[in-house]
Design an enzyme around this catalytic site. Structure first.
Site, mmCIF file in Angstrom:
data_model
loop_
_atom_site.group_PDB
_atom_site.id
_atom_site.type_symbol
_atom_site.label_atom_id
_atom_site.label_comp_id
_atom_site.label_asym_id
_atom_site.label_seq_id
_atom_site.Cartn_x
_atom_site.Cartn_y
_atom_site.Cartn_z
ATOM 1 N N ASP A 312 -6.399 -5.087 24.817
ATOM 2 C CA ASP A 312 -5.737 -4.312 23.782
ATOM 3 C C ASP A 312 -6.764 -3.983 22.708
ATOM 4 O O ASP A 312 -7.572 -4.829 22.319
ATOM 5 C CB ASP A 312 -4.588 -5.122 23.185
ATOM 6 N N GLU A 353 -7.072 -1.214 3.904
ATOM 7 C CA GLU A 353 -8.077 -0.154 3.847
ATOM 8 C C GLU A 353 -8.746 -0.118 2.477
ATOM 9 O O GLU A 353 -9.970 0.046 2.366
ATOM 10 C CB GLU A 353 -7.429 1.203 4.158
ATOM 11 N N ALA A 382 3.072 4.803 -1.171
ATOM 12 C CA ALA A 382 3.283 5.624 0.017
ATOM 13 C C ALA A 382 3.655 7.051 -0.357
ATOM 14 O O ALA A 382 3.385 7.997 0.402
ATOM 15 C CB ALA A 382 4.381 5.002 0.879
ATOM 16 N N MET A 386 -2.291 7.970 -2.845
ATOM 17 C CA MET A 386 -3.534 7.908 -3.608
ATOM 18 C C MET A 386 -3.557 6.634 -4.433
ATOM 19 O O MET A 386 -2.516 6.045 -4.720
ATOM 20 C CB MET A 386 -3.652 9.103 -4.569
ATOM 21 N N SER A 387 -4.760 6.241 -4.818
ATOM 22 C CA SER A 387 -4.945 5.205 -5.822
ATOM 23 C C SER A 387 -6.067 5.663 -6.735
ATOM 24 O O SER A 387 -6.798 6.606 -6.403
ATOM 25 C CB SER A 387 -5.308 3.858 -5.177
ATOM 26 N N LYS A 408 -8.648 8.463 -5.210
ATOM 27 C CA LYS A 408 -9.053 8.300 -3.815
ATOM 28 C C LYS A 408 -7.799 8.234 -2.956
ATOM 29 O O LYS A 408 -6.837 7.528 -3.288
ATOM 30 C CB LYS A 408 -9.869 7.023 -3.636
#
Length: 700
Positions: A312, A353, A382, A386-387, A408
Site C-alpha cells: 500500500d 502539511e 476548510a 488558506m492560512s 499560503k
C-alpha cells in the site's frame, strides 16, 4: 552459539517431554523411546556393561531431542514473561454518554477495572496513565510509549482519524489526553494474543512440515521392517558369530536384541526428527525478536515462498501525509524570501502539511519559528483553504515601512486573495502549478501584501515523500526473485511518479478495496504466493486474502485483525526481513534434513560390518574406519547419534544464513556443505569416539 545456562534451564522441561503421550506426535523419537525402553528391560534381565551403556545413550538421545524443542520454547516463554509483566491491573476512566463534540456536562466519568471494559466502551486516558485496552483514538492526539510492546524506547504519536489511531493495551500515554473507543473483547487483547503465541500454545505444523513428518514416518517404518526381518538372520548367524573371536561378544544373552535396537535407532533419521520442531519454533521466535508477531507457523513458511509483494502506498511506501519538498519562486523572487514567507504563513496551519512546511524551512534553509509581537494569525480552515499572518511593520524587510500580510494555501484561494487586493497573477505561476500537479504533487501558493497590492511569491511543492532506503530494499527483493507492486488510490500520473521514485516493479492506480482483492486473486490463480503490507481499514480485505498479510501496528484494528502478521515497529521494509526469515526457515530445514540423511551413511559403515562380518567376510572391506571391535563400533555410532543432536541445536535455533541467490545455487551449496559435510564429519567423529571409548573402557 548456545548458552549452557539456557540448556540447564530447559533440561527439566526436556525430561517432562519423555511422557510417551506427548512424544507420540514425533514418531521418530517415539520409536527411539520405545527402543530405549526395550534395551532397559533387556539390560535389567541380562546385565552387561555394553547393554547399560547403549541404554543410557538411547535415553540421552530422546532427552537431547526434547532438549532442542525445550530450548526453542524457553525463548518464547522468556519473552512471554516479559510481556506479562507489562500487563497490570489498570483502572479505566469510562465515559458514559460520551459523544463526539459533546460538552463536558453531557457525559459522566466513572472508574472501572480494565477487565470490565467491553467492545465499544469509551475511556479517557490522561498523560501518565496506561491504556486500559486495545482501541482506536476518537479524540485528541498524544505521545505514547510503546516500548513494552515494540521494545523501542522512542515514543510515537497517536491521534484521532487516519491510520495512526490504534492504541494497544498496556502502553503508556506520555503527554496530553486521549479518548479511546475499546475494540477488544474480554481476554482477547493484542497483548494476550502475543503472550499466547510466543509461548507456543497455538503453533501448528505447516504443510511442508507435515509432509516432511510423513516422509520421516515412512522411513522409520521401512527401517523398522528391515531390522525386524534381521532377527531370523541373527539367529541363523549366531553359531558363526560365536566361533569368530571378534564377534563372539555379540551373541551373549540379550546383546543381540540391544544391537538390533541400536541398528534401528541409527538407521532412522533421528537427527532431523529431533530438530524439526525446534526449527519451526525458532523461526517464529526470530520474527518476535524483530518485533513481528506471526499468527501461525504457516505464515512464516509461506513468507519463504513469496514471489509477489503488494505494498500500500500511503503510510507504507510514502509517509502518511504529503510533505513539503521544494520552494519554487515565481519571477525574480529570492528563494530565501519565499521560504521565510512560507514559514511564517504556516505557523497558524496545524495540519500535517502546514507542519511539514515549517519543518522543511528549518531543515533546508535553517529557518526557525519566530514569535512576532502584535502579529495576527490567520489559521487554516476548510472554507478559506488558506492560512497566514498579518505582521506589524515589515518583518521580512525592515528597511521598508508598513505592515505585511502573508498568505499560503490552495492556488485558487490565494489567487482570489491576490486579485482582491489589487494584485495580478503572473503567467509563470500557472506554469509552475501545472508542473507540480503533473508530477503528482500538490501546489500551495504563497503571496504577500506590503500595504499596497498583493504579490505572488512562489509555490510550495507538497508531495508524497518516499521513505528513505526503499529503492535499495526493493532492489534486494528483486534479487530474491520477488516482484513488487504498489497499490494506491491515487490517479495514474501520481502513482507512476511515486512508483518510479520508489523503484517498484509495477503499480495499480485508483485502486478500490475490491481492486486490491481481485489483483491478489488473479496472482494466486497464476500459482503465485502473495504477501501484502498495509495499515488502513481499506487494506483489510486484501490482507485477509493474501498468503502473507503484514499489518502495521500503527494501523487500524481492522487491518491488524485481518493480517496473519503484525509488524510492531510499523516499518514496511520489514517485509524483506520477514521473507528472509521464511526462506531461512525452509533452507535450515532442508540443510539439516540433508545432513541427517547423509550422516546415517557413516553409521551404516560402523554398525553393519561389525554385525555381519563373521557371516559375510566380504563386509570387512566396508570397515574403512578401522574401529576397535564390534561392540565399540556400535556404541560409537549410538554415542555420535545422540551427541550430534546437541551439536546442531545452535544451528537449528539460529538458522542457516540466507544469501539471495537462485534455487540451483542454493541446492548446490546445500549439497556441498551439508551433504558432503554430513558424510565426512560423522566418519571422523565416530573414529574419535571409538578411540576415546577404548581408552576409558579397555574391555569393550
Amino acid at each position: 552459539m548456545l548458552d549452557p545456562e539456557q540448556l540447564w534451564r530447559a533440561f527439566p522441561q526436556a525430561l517432562r517431554k519423555l511422557n510417551p503421550v506427548a512424544l507420540f506426535r514425533n514418531p521418530v523419537m517415539f520409536v527411539t523411546e520405545v527402543g530405549a525402553a526395550l534395551t532397559t528391560g533387556i539390560a535389567v534381565f541380562h546385565p552387561t556393561l555394553f547393554g547399560w551403556l547403549i541404554t543410557g545413550w538411547l535415553w540421552l538421545t530422546v532427552v537431547f531431542a526434547n532438549l532442542a524443542e525445550a530450548v526453542a520454547e524457553s525463548r518464547g516463554k522468556a519473552q512471554a514473561d516479559s510481556l506479562r509483566r507489562t500487563r497490570q491491573q489498570t483502572t479505566a476512566r469510562r465515559l458514559a454518554g460520551w459523544e463526539p463534540g459533546a460538552a463536558a456536562g453531557a457525559w459522566v466519568e466513572e472508574a472501572v477495572a480494565a477487565a470490565e471494559l467491553r467492545r465499544g466502551d469509551i475511556v479517557s486516558v490522561p498523560a501518565g496513565a496506561l491504556v486500559p485496552g486495545d482501541g482506536d483514538v476518537v479524540e485528541g492526539a498524544a505521545s505514547v510509549d510503546e516500548s513494552a510492546i515494540t521494545g523501542e524506547s522512542a515514543p510515537v504519536i497517536r491521534e484521532s482519524g487516519g491510520d495512526r489511531s490504534a492504541v494497544t493495551g498496556g502502553t503508556r500515554v506520555l503527554s496530553d489526553r486521549l479518548v479511546v473507543r475499546i475494540t477488544q473483547e474480554p481476554g482477547g487483547s493484542f497483548l494476550d494474543r502475543m503472550i499466547s503465541l510466543v509461548e507456543g500454545a497455538n503453533r501448528q505444523k505447516t504443510p511442508n512440515e507435515l509432509a516432511l513428518n510423513l516422509l520421516l514416518v515412512m522411513l522409520t517404518f521401512v527401517f523398522l521392517v528391515a531390522v525386524v526381518t534381521l532377527q531370523p538372520m541373527a539367529i541363523f548367524s549366531k553359531d558363526a558369530m560365536a566361533a569368530a573371536p571378534d564377534t563372539a561378544a555379540l551373541t551373549a544373552d540379550g546383546v543381540t536384541g540391544i544391537v538390533l535396537v541400536s541398528l534401528l535407532v541409527c538407521l532412522i533419521p533421528t537427527t532431523i526428527g529431533a530438530l524439526l520442531s525446534a526449527i519451526g519454533i525458532a523461526g517464529m521466535d526470530r520474527l518476535v525478536q524483530r518485533n513481528v508477531l506471526a499468527m501461525s507457523g504457516r505464515a512464516v513458511e509461506a513468507a519463504g515462498d513469496v514471489n509477489t509483494l503488494l505494498l500500500d502506498k500511503t503510510g507504507t511506501i510514502t509517509f502518511g501525509n504529503r510533505r513539503a519538498s521544494a520552494f519554487l519562486p515565481v519571477g525574480q523572487v529570492p528563494v530565501e524570501r519565499l521560504a521565510k514567507a512560507a514559514l511564517l504563513s504556516s505557523l497558524a496551519d496545524d495540519t500535517p502539511e502546514g507542519r511539514s512546511i515549517v519543518a522543511y524551512a528549518y531543515e533546508k534553509h535553517w529557518l526557525t519559528d519566530r514569535t512576532v509581537d502584535g502579529a495576527e494569525w490567520v489559521p487554516f480552515t476548510a472554507a478559506s483553504r488558506m492560512s497566514g499572518v498579518d505582521l506589524p511593520g515589515d518583518t521580512l524587510r525592515p528597511q521598508r515601512g508598513g505592515g505585511r500580510q502573508l498568505r499560503k494555501g490552495a492556488a485558487a484561494s490565494v489567487a482570489a486573495w491576490v486579485r482582491e487586493h489589487g494584485g495580478e497573477i503572473p503567467a509563470a505561476l500557472d506554469e509552475t502549478v501545472d508542473e507540480v500537479s503533473a508530477s503528482g504533487g500538490t501546489p500551495l501558493v504563497v503571496a504577500e501584501r506590503d500595504g499596497g497590492s498583493a504579490q505572488v511569491l512562489g509555490v510550495v511543492h507538497l508531495k508524497d515523500v518516499v521513505k528513505p532506503g526503499l529503492r535499495e530494499r526493493f532492489d534486494e527483493l528483486r534479487r530474491m526473485g520477488i516482484r513488487t507492486v504498489m497499490v494506491t488510490g491515487d490517479n495514474p500520473v501520481t502513482a507512476k511518479a511515486i512508483a518510479e521514485e520508489a523503484g517498484v516493479d509495477d503499480f495499480l492506480a485508483e485502486a478500490t478495496p475490491e481492486d486490491k482483492l481481485d489483483l491478489i486473486k488473479r496472482e494466486q490463480a497464476g500459482g503465485h504466493l502473495i504477501a501484502m503490507t498495509g495499515d488502513g481499514t481499506n487494506d483489510a480485505p486484501a490482507l485477509a486474502q493474501a498468503d502473507v498479510g503484514v499489518a502495521m501496528n500503527t494501523g487500524t484494528s481492522a487491518a491488524k485483525e485481518a493480517g496473519n502478521m503484525v509488524d510492531l515497529d510499523s516499518d514496511p521494509t520489514k517485509i524483506i526481513e520477514i521473507v528472509e526469515i521464511g526462506k531461512q526457515l525452509l533452507i535450515t530445514r532442508g540443510a539439516l534434513t540433508t545432513f541427517s540423511i547423509a550422516n546415517d551413511i557413516a553409521k551404516y559403515f560402523a554398525i553393519l560390518p561389525a554385525m555381519f562380518v563373521a557371516v559375510y567376510p566380504g563386509l570387512g572391506s566396508l570397515d574403512i574406519m578401522g574401529l576397535h571391535s564390534p561392540l565399540s563400533a556400535i556404541l560409537s555410532a549410538v554415542v555420535f547419534n545422540a551427541v550430534v543432536i546437541v551439536a546442531l541445536i545452535p544451528l537449528a535455533l539460529r538458522g542457516v544464513r540466507y544469501r539471495p541467490s537462485s534455487a540451483s545455487a542454493l541446492l548446490t551449496r546445500n549439497l556441498w556443505i551439508y551433504g558432503l559435510g554430513g558424510i565426512v564429519a560423522p566418519f571422523l567423529a565416530i573414529k574419535f569416539i571409538d578411540v576415546a571409548l577404548v581408552q576409558f573402557i579397555p574391555g569393550i
